[in-house]
Design a protein around this motif. Structure first.
Motif, short mmCIF file in Angstrom:
data_model
loop_
_atom_site.label_atom_id
_atom_site.label_comp_id
_atom_site.label_asym_id
_atom_site.label_seq_id
_atom_site.Cartn_x
_atom_site.Cartn_y
_atom_site.Cartn_z
N ILE A 773 21.78 34.42 39.18
CA ILE A 773 22.56 34.59 40.40
C ILE A 773 23.62 35.66 40.16
O ILE A 773 24.32 35.63 39.15
N ASN A 774 23.71 36.59 41.07
CA ASN A 774 24.79 37.57 41.06
C ASN A 774 25.44 37.55 42.44
O ASN A 774 24.76 37.78 43.45
N ALA A 775 26.73 37.27 42.47
CA ALA A 775 27.44 37.19 43.74
C ALA A 775 28.72 38.00 43.65
O ALA A 775 29.33 38.11 42.57
N ASN A 776 29.12 38.57 44.75
CA ASN A 776 30.36 39.32 44.78
C ASN A 776 31.02 39.20 46.14
O ASN A 776 30.35 38.99 47.16
N LEU A 777 32.33 39.32 46.15
CA LEU A 777 33.11 39.26 47.38
C LEU A 777 34.37 40.09 47.19
O LEU A 777 34.96 40.09 46.10
N ALA A 778 34.77 40.82 48.23
CA ALA A 778 35.96 41.66 48.15
C ALA A 778 36.73 41.58 49.44
O ALA A 778 36.15 41.50 50.53
N THR A 779 38.05 41.57 49.33
CA THR A 779 38.93 41.64 50.49
C THR A 779 39.57 43.01 50.55
O THR A 779 39.70 43.69 49.53
N LEU A 780 40.01 43.41 51.74
CA LEU A 780 40.61 44.74 51.89
C LEU A 780 41.61 44.72 53.03
O LEU A 780 41.33 44.22 54.12
N LYS A 781 42.78 45.28 52.78
CA LYS A 781 43.78 45.51 53.82
C LYS A 781 44.12 46.99 53.83
O LYS A 781 44.65 47.52 52.86
N ASN A 782 43.80 47.63 54.95
CA ASN A 782 44.05 49.07 55.10
C ASN A 782 45.25 49.26 56.03
O ASN A 782 45.38 48.57 57.05
N ASN A 783 46.15 50.19 55.68
CA ASN A 783 47.35 50.40 56.49
C ASN A 783 47.82 51.85 56.38
O ASN A 783 47.83 52.42 55.28
N VAL A 784 48.19 52.42 57.52
CA VAL A 784 48.79 53.76 57.53
C VAL A 784 50.27 53.59 57.24
O VAL A 784 50.99 52.92 57.99
N GLU A 785 50.74 54.21 56.17
CA GLU A 785 52.14 54.05 55.75
C GLU A 785 53.05 55.14 56.31
O GLU A 785 54.23 54.89 56.56
#
Length: 1020
Positions: A773-785
């Motif tokens: 089993i190979n599993a992956n998960l990623a979160t992302l928050k994008n913001n213009v500064e």
């Protein structure tokens, strides 16, 4: 004194003689697996401390006596012992052991042990990736690596993919850099997937900084297969697939359509409630109404075919591999105008000219041909018109119709009776999608040569210092030819009109032809020192320089009004040479000069530190800021090797990592820092140059944990990253007080991306039933500064997006849906200042400033096209000769503006609609989600959250079952047969054709196809 010296030398000789007797000969060889040489394999003389390691090409040399036993160990592979038996050459072929971690990865200009890497670097599971069977290798990464978002731009053959590593980092070019056998490129669609040995994704800046100015979008390192000493073989794979359109929206049939339009007519202001609508009249009187399912007419079964073959082997000093392949697909749209074909040929030769000097070449030639259709709602909109066109219109004209032509038998204008408004306005001005397909002739060809030649020389007695020079080439020739045939109904009655009597489409016919060439040369020189001191100090130092020059040029022309439009005459010479003749030609070039250095130090395989620095000088920047500098530092601590962890023997590996670094982006047009003048009778400045324009810089911090338990049968990785891209390059129009000028490139924005990445791997090979089993998960928050002071926002009306500080890049901007007005009292109480003709059954929008009217001041941000979560789940299993695998992939927290929904179900024109309109508001309390059908504006003309749909999805990307025959077949080393399914199901709330589409606005996208593939792999 002399006696002391003699005694001292005799003493040394006495010490050395036993050692020379024990380790008196040098044993050499190559270590490989079934795909090619393995770098970084450890070789030990059993029972001693004598050790060595293989170089990048799998070569090693070690001192050992004639009776010694060599032990070959390489994490990820089963250990192997081989007796020397008096030989001076011992080659080893290692077998993969999936219960162990892969130890060596190819990173910037060299290879490193996995244990010594401190950044966010992921090796792709090639066994899982090989089963994706897609045309573009980059798309095979979909769902494979945490933090890597991959999606097909459309489902049309040859349309390319979008790949993002850790989010959208800039307002310009976000493409990753691909490094194929040491040569960098932005596109790998020319690669043959069967040629790839390994892929490594460099995500954080400590890993990418060595590539400097081109690495802000992340780096993917690709190594192709090569010949293996002692393993001459022939490998081949063939498969064929059947492709279908799936998950299509359910459209109104003819009866439903006429009923809905009748209802819309009666709901339209000015039409009497008891009057007969033109739709009711047509149903009662017409005999030429059809019941056409335009999607069924447009889509068909597509066919794909693939054949790949390679021959490889080696003599004592020469390794070779030759491969060739073909991939072709005829897409899911009728006829043959959406085909894609690719031909590949590759040769890889490496020669050990002496025991210290080697040379080689890796060269690929590819040719691609794409029959291009409008695939994302763009004109002429084949998919879009298949949705819009009324079902009561037939596909073909009646052969008895006076305007019928065998060369153009398709219906065009609805119920056409002649020019000058001789058609029925009740069914709208749409095009026949099958006619568009038939008359589309847009062919795009590309011939490309890609590869390198290199030479490497080893210095010092132990060959620990190596100098390498490589010349890489990327040369491509393109040829695009689009003949736009005239067709359709003649809608002009003026006989004096120049093109009277011609159809309304492509009037007059025309040919547009373009040819171009691109040439990029990369000259790289490195000096690499790798050494182990006193068995505990590991050092790896690299110095290098690189020079890149790139030139491109293009020429094109167009002519129209061809008297003879047969293929033999579709050349520029045969078109009209006096009217609307157009031609063009241009050229551009850029260059890059770079110096770089890296150092890696490890102590006792527990403590690691690394640093890199790269300096790039680009011709794209002016003299004030031509140079950019990109440093990085990283450190790692293998906690599991500390004495206080000895009792926790269930923990096989526990490592803490931290890194910081910078990488850059130079992707702007050439010569932007120059002033630009318009010459002629009145010379004047039209663009103010910016000599201070400089590199974009992406600074990234990464902390990570690697954990392995149960002898690394189960491994877990987690990373947190924060990436700030500063000095983002934007084209900004100077303030009006300065004058009227073209945009100037300035460093004018900052964008952040932050998130967590998780990876899990489980391999269990302890029993006859083996699984992984190979599993992956990623979160992302994008913001213009930050944005430039003269740019408060960046608005794109075409995609209904706006970029402002405090929001993600290109966020959707419009009105917020607040239900459906149920009665007149509700309208007047909500819109107490300006009702503007709003009726019960119309869409109610939020009055954000509470002024009793809905206007531009009530618009707000209503969604983002950047996914907040991406994930993948890969399962594989083996039982005896059978194998089984599947891949699930998905995204969450992503919106897409469904323009097709807006024009199908909410437009005031009589287009066809989906069956969702059957749930429309018909009176108070009937629904609070879908407005009344009407030819007036019911609120559906506004850009609003109604049309920003949740495009999250879970998709079964691939499922495969295979059977490998035993080696009892004479002359066949291995034979595997398999059946595979792709995109078999999708779970989504998105109502468009494909939630995976990368367009910011969905105007009708060529969908991903469901495929059934059957194939075979053979090894002789």
């Amino acid at each position: 004194m002399m006696k002391k010296n003699i005694f001292y030398h005799l003493f040394l000789l006495g010490i050395m003689l036993p050692g020379s007797a024990i380790y008196g000969q040098t044993v050499k060889g190559v270590v490989s697996d079934d795909k090619g040489p393995l770098p970084g394999v450890n070789i030990n003389v059993k029972g001693s401390t004598v050790s060595a390691a293989t170089d990048f090409d799998g070569n090693y040399a070690i001192k050992a006596n004639a009776n010694a036993v060599l032990v070959f160990t390489y994490i990820g592979y089963a250990a192997k012992e081989i007796s020397v038996n008096g030989k001076i050459e011992v080659n080893a072929v290692l077998a993969e052991d999936s219960q162990k971690l892969s130890e060596v990865v190819v990173v910037g200009y060299s290879s490193q042990k996995k244990a010594s890497i401190n950044g966010a670097v992921t090796q792709v599971d090639m066994a899982g990736l090989s089963k994706t069977r897609v045309a573009d290798v980059a798309q095979a990464l979909q769902g494979q690596v945490a933090g890597v978002f991959v999606a097909a731009n459309t489902g049309a053959p040859g349309d390319g993919i979008k790949l993002r590593i850790r989010g959208e980092g800039t307002l310009g070019n976000n493409e990753a850099l691909y490094v194929v056998d040491g040569v960098a490129t932005r596109d790998i669609s020319f690669l043959n997937q069967s040629d790839i040995k390994s892929m490594t994704v460099l995500k954080d800046a400590s890993a990418t900084a060595i590539y400097g100015s081109r690495a802000a979008g992340g780096v993917v390192i690709i190594t192709t297969k090569s010949g293996v000493k002692g393993m001459a073989s022939f490998d081949a794979e063939v498969f064929s697939g059947i492709h279908y359109a799936a998950n299509l929206p359910k459209m109104l049939n003819a009866s439903q359509y006429m009923a809905v339009k009748d209802q819309a007519w009666h709901n339209t202001a000015g039409n009497a409630a008891n009057a007969e609508s033109p739709y009711a009249f047509d149903r009662r009187t017409r005999t030429d109404l059809s019941d056409t399912d335009w999607q069924k007419e447009l889509f068909t079964a597509g066919i794909s075919n693939n054949f790949q073959a390679s021959a490889s082997g080696a003599t004592e000093n020469v390794q070779y591999l030759i491969s060739g392949g073909y991939y072709g697909i005829d897409g899911i749209v009728i006829q043959d105008n959406d085909q894609y074909k690719r031909y590949n040929f590759r040769t890889n030769v490496n020669a050990n000219l002496t025991d210290r000097f080697k040379a080689g070449t890796n060269l690929q030639i590819s040719f691609t041909k794409q029959d291009k259709l409008s695939s994302s709602g763009d004109a002429p909109g084949i998919i879009r018109h298949a949705l819009l066109r009324a079902p009561v219109i037939g596909v073909y004209k009646d052969v008895n119709d006076p305007i019928y032509k065998a060369s153009d038998p398709y219906t065009d204008l609805p119920f056409y009776t002649g020019p000058n408004e001789g058609w029925s306005k009740n069914y709208e001005y749409t095009s026949n999608p099958l006619a568009i397909v038939h008359f589309t002739n847009d062919v795009r060809e590309r011939f490309q040569t890609f590869g390198n030649v290199y030479g490497e020389y080893a210095f010092l007695g132990d060959k620990s210092l190596k100098i390498k020079s490589s010349l890489g080439v990327d040369i491509a020739f393109s040829h695009n030819k689009n003949f736009a045939e005239n067709f359709g109904d003649d809608n002009i009655a003026d006989t004096s009109y120049q093109y009277f009597g011609m159809g309304r489409q492509n009037r007059p016919n025309s040919l547009n032809e373009n040819r171009g060439q691109e040439m990029t040369f990369t000259f790289t020189n490195t000096l690499n020192y790798v050494k182990i001191f006193k068995e505990v100090h590991n050092v790896n130092f690299l110095l290098g320089m690189e020079s890149i020059t790139s030139k491109s040029s293009a020429i094109g022309g167009s002519r129209n009004n061809y008297e003879n439009s047969s293929p033999e005459f579709q050349y520029l010479d045969y078109g009209n040479s006096t009217l609307n003749v157009w031609n063009s030609g241009n050229a551009s070039s850029w260059s890059l000069l770079s110096y770089f250095a890296s150092g890696n130090y490890g102590y006792d395989n527990k403590y690691f530190a690394a640093a890199t620095i790269r300096a790039d000088a680009s011709s794209r920047f002016g003299p004030n800021n031509k140079w950019g500098y990109f440093p990085s530092v990283a450190a790692g601590w293998v906690v599991s090797k500390e004495k206080f962890m000895e009792k926790a023997d269930w923990i096989s590996n526990l490592k803490l990592r931290a890194s910081w670094g910078q990488s850059g982006n130079q992707e702007i047009s050439d010569h932007q820092w120059y002033n630009l003048y318009m010459l002629g009778k009145d010379p004047h400045l039209i663009r103010i140059g910016n000599p201070d324009v400089k590199w974009e810089t992406a600074a990234q911090t990464n902390v990570g944990i690697d954990l392995g338990v149960l002898k690394n049968k189960l491994t877990f990785t987690v990373d947190y990253f924060s990436k700030i891209t500063d000095d983002i390059l934007l084209n900004v129009v100077p303030p009006g007080t300065v004058g009227n000028f073209l945009p100037t490139s300035v460093n004018s924005a900052s964008v952040s991306n932050k998130g967590f990445e998780f990876g899990l791997s489980l391999q269990n090979n302890d029993h006859e039933f083996k699984y992984g089993i190979n599993a992956n998960l990623a979160t992302l928050k994008n913001n213009v500064e930050r944005l430039q002071q003269n740019v408060s926002s960046i608005t794109d009306d075409a995609t209904h997006t706006k970029t402002v500080v405090g929001q993600p890049i290109s966020s959707y901007f419009g009105y917020q849906f607040d239900g459906i007005y149920q009665n007149a009292t509700e309208v007047s109480s909500h819109l107490f200042t300006a009702a503007n003709g709003t009726q019960p059954g119309d869409i109610r929008f939020k009055d954000l400033n509470s002024d009793g009217q809905i206007n531009a001041e009530d618009r707000t941000f209503i969604g983002s096209s950047i996914p907040k979560v991406t994930y993948g789940f890969n399962f594989n299993a083996d039982y005896k000769n059978f194998d089984f695998s599947f891949l699930l992939q998905g995204v969450e927290g992503v919106g897409r503006y469904n323009d097709s929904k807006q024009i199908l179900n909410y437009d005031s024109r009589p287009f066809n609609s989906t069956t969702d309109v059957l749930k429309s508001w018909t009176g108070e309390g009937s629904t609070n989600t879908t407005p009344r059908v009407t030819f007036n504006d019911n609120g559906g003309s506004r850009v609003s959250s109604v049309f920003v749909e949740d495009a999250s999805y879970l998709r079964l990307k691939n499922i495969e079952i295979g059977y490998t025959f035993s080696k009892s077949i004479p002359g066949v080393n291995s034979l595997r047969l398999y059946a595979s399914g792709q995109n078999l199901f999708t779970i989504t709330d998105y109502t468009g054709l494909d939630p995976e589409s990368t367009s910011l606005i969905d105007r009708g996208t060529y969908p991903q196809s469901t495929a059934f593939i059957f194939g075979a792999k053979v090894k002789l």
